[in-house]
Design a protein around this motif. Structure first.
Motif, short mmCIF file in Angstrom:
data_model
loop_
_atom_site.label_atom_id
_atom_site.label_comp_id
_atom_site.label_asym_id
_atom_site.label_seq_id
_atom_site.Cartn_x
_atom_site.Cartn_y
_atom_site.Cartn_z
N PRO A 84 0.98 -1.08 0.03
CA PRO A 84 0.24 -0.18 -0.62
C PRO A 84 0.81 1.41 -0.13
O PRO A 84 2.13 1.30 0.90
CB PRO A 84 -1.41 -0.64 0.69
N SER A 85 0.05 2.54 -1.06
CA SER A 85 1.07 3.65 -0.69
C SER A 85 0.40 4.59 -1.00
O SER A 85 -0.78 3.89 -1.53
CB SER A 85 2.22 3.02 -1.86
N HIS A 86 1.02 5.60 -1.03
CA HIS A 86 -0.28 7.09 -1.31
C HIS A 86 0.19 7.94 -2.95
O HIS A 86 -0.90 8.51 -2.81
CB HIS A 86 -0.31 7.87 -0.22
N GLU A 87 1.86 7.14 -2.92
CA GLU A 87 1.86 7.34 -4.75
C GLU A 87 1.23 6.58 -5.28
O GLU A 87 1.01 5.29 -5.58
CB GLU A 87 3.24 7.24 -3.97
N PRO A 88 0.74 7.65 -6.31
CA PRO A 88 0.03 6.74 -7.48
C PRO A 88 1.10 5.45 -8.37
O PRO A 88 1.95 5.81 -8.23
CB PRO A 88 -0.11 7.35 -8.66
N ARG A 89 1.15 3.97 -8.35
CA ARG A 89 2.11 2.89 -8.92
C ARG A 89 0.83 2.78 -9.60
O ARG A 89 -0.14 1.80 -10.12
CB ARG A 89 1.68 2.62 -7.58
N ALA A 90 1.62 2.14 -10.80
CA ALA A 90 1.72 0.81 -11.76
C ALA A 90 2.81 -0.08 -11.94
O ALA A 90 3.58 0.34 -12.38
CB ALA A 90 1.16 1.55 -13.27
N ILE A 91 2.33 -0.95 -12.14
CA ILE A 91 3.40 -1.98 -12.89
C ILE A 91 3.13 -2.76 -14.09
O ILE A 91 2.05 -2.85 -14.21
CB ILE A 91 3.47 -3.16 -11.77
N ILE A 92 4.18 -2.06 -15.55
CA ILE A 92 3.66 -2.20 -16.53
C ILE A 92 4.96 -4.22 -17.09
O ILE A 92 6.75 -4.63 -15.90
CB ILE A 92 4.69 -1.91 -17.00
N VAL A 103 -1.74 -1.11 -10.54
CA VAL A 103 -2.10 -0.49 -10.17
C VAL A 103 -2.37 -0.23 -8.97
O VAL A 103 -3.63 -1.01 -8.62
CB VAL A 103 -3.48 0.51 -11.33
N ASN A 104 -2.17 0.53 -7.97
CA ASN A 104 -2.97 0.69 -6.67
C ASN A 104 -3.85 2.17 -6.89
O ASN A 104 -4.37 2.69 -7.52
CB ASN A 104 -1.54 0.98 -5.86
N PRO A 105 -4.98 1.63 -5.88
CA PRO A 105 -5.69 2.57 -5.73
C PRO A 105 -4.97 4.33 -5.98
O PRO A 105 -6.25 5.29 -7.00
CB PRO A 105 -6.54 2.62 -4.08
N ALA A 106 -4.41 4.94 -5.16
CA ALA A 106 -3.69 6.12 -5.67
C ALA A 106 -3.27 6.06 -7.40
O ALA A 106 -4.02 7.24 -7.70
CB ALA A 106 -2.47 6.27 -4.77
#
Length: 193
Positions: A84-92, A103-106
């Motif tokens: 979990p992170s407040h930073e918008p994250r995407a893994i490709i 992708v995370n909720p942020a």
């Protein structure tokens, strides 16, 4: 100065030190020292190079020098990247066309998309008329070479709202191979029409 040579191994001490950190606002200069070990093949070609030093000690120096209570650690495993992170994250994926696998909720809040809508797609759906394609091309070229990369470009939310997106991309390794990239994004500004 002190070099130890044994068979196809050579070792020596090394040190790095900042010279202008205080002048640029840091509380102190930082330094790290350790050992450098090189292994050579029978025909004297470099086979392996290892830098050994106290990483945590150096990170603590950087944290103190930068006046930060918390020192950001870049995730380098899938498990860390999915925390979990407040930073918008995407893994490709690590190979073109760089499909989104997480992708995370942020990230969903930043983009307006639900994860189910975009998993398995590349990021072309976020491009629009004001997106600088040369910036995206330079970014993708870095990915093709498995390097860390970053870009700033105008992207578009699901509702079509343009925003200035700053993204940093970091390789994720499994057994020494890059298997994915972690994209950490920030919406720097909302562009008004």
């Amino acid at each position: 100065e002190d070099v130890i040579s044994r068979g196809d191994d050579m070792s020596c001490r090394w040190m790095i030190r900042t010279e202008n950190a205080v002048a640029r606002g840091a509380l102190c200069e930082c330094h790290a020292q350790g050992m450098l070990r090189a292994k050579f093949s029978a025909n004297q070609k470099l086979r392996n190079l290892e830098f050994v030093f106290d990483v945590m000690g150096f990170m603590q120096q950087l944290q103190r020098a930068s006046r930060q209570e918390e020192f950001k650690v870049i995730p380098n495993t899938l498990a860390m990247a999915k925390q979990p992170s407040h930073e918008p994250r995407a893994i490709i994926t690590a190979l073109p066309p760089y499909k989104i696998v997480f992708v995370n909720p942020a990230w969903c809040v930043m983009s307006g998309y639900d994860s189910e809508e975009i998993l398995g797609r590349d990021f072309d759906f976020m491009k629009g008329p004001a997106t600088d394609l040369s910036e995206i091309s330079a970014y993708e070229n870095s990915l093709r070479n498995f390097h860390c990369s970053s870009f700033e470009a105008i992207n578009y939310t699901k509702e079509g709202m343009p925003f200035l997106n700053q993204t940093f991309s970091y390789p994720i390794f499994v057994e020494g191979r890059v298997v994915n990239f972690l994209n950490v994004s920030s919406a720097l500004a909302i562009m008004l029409n």
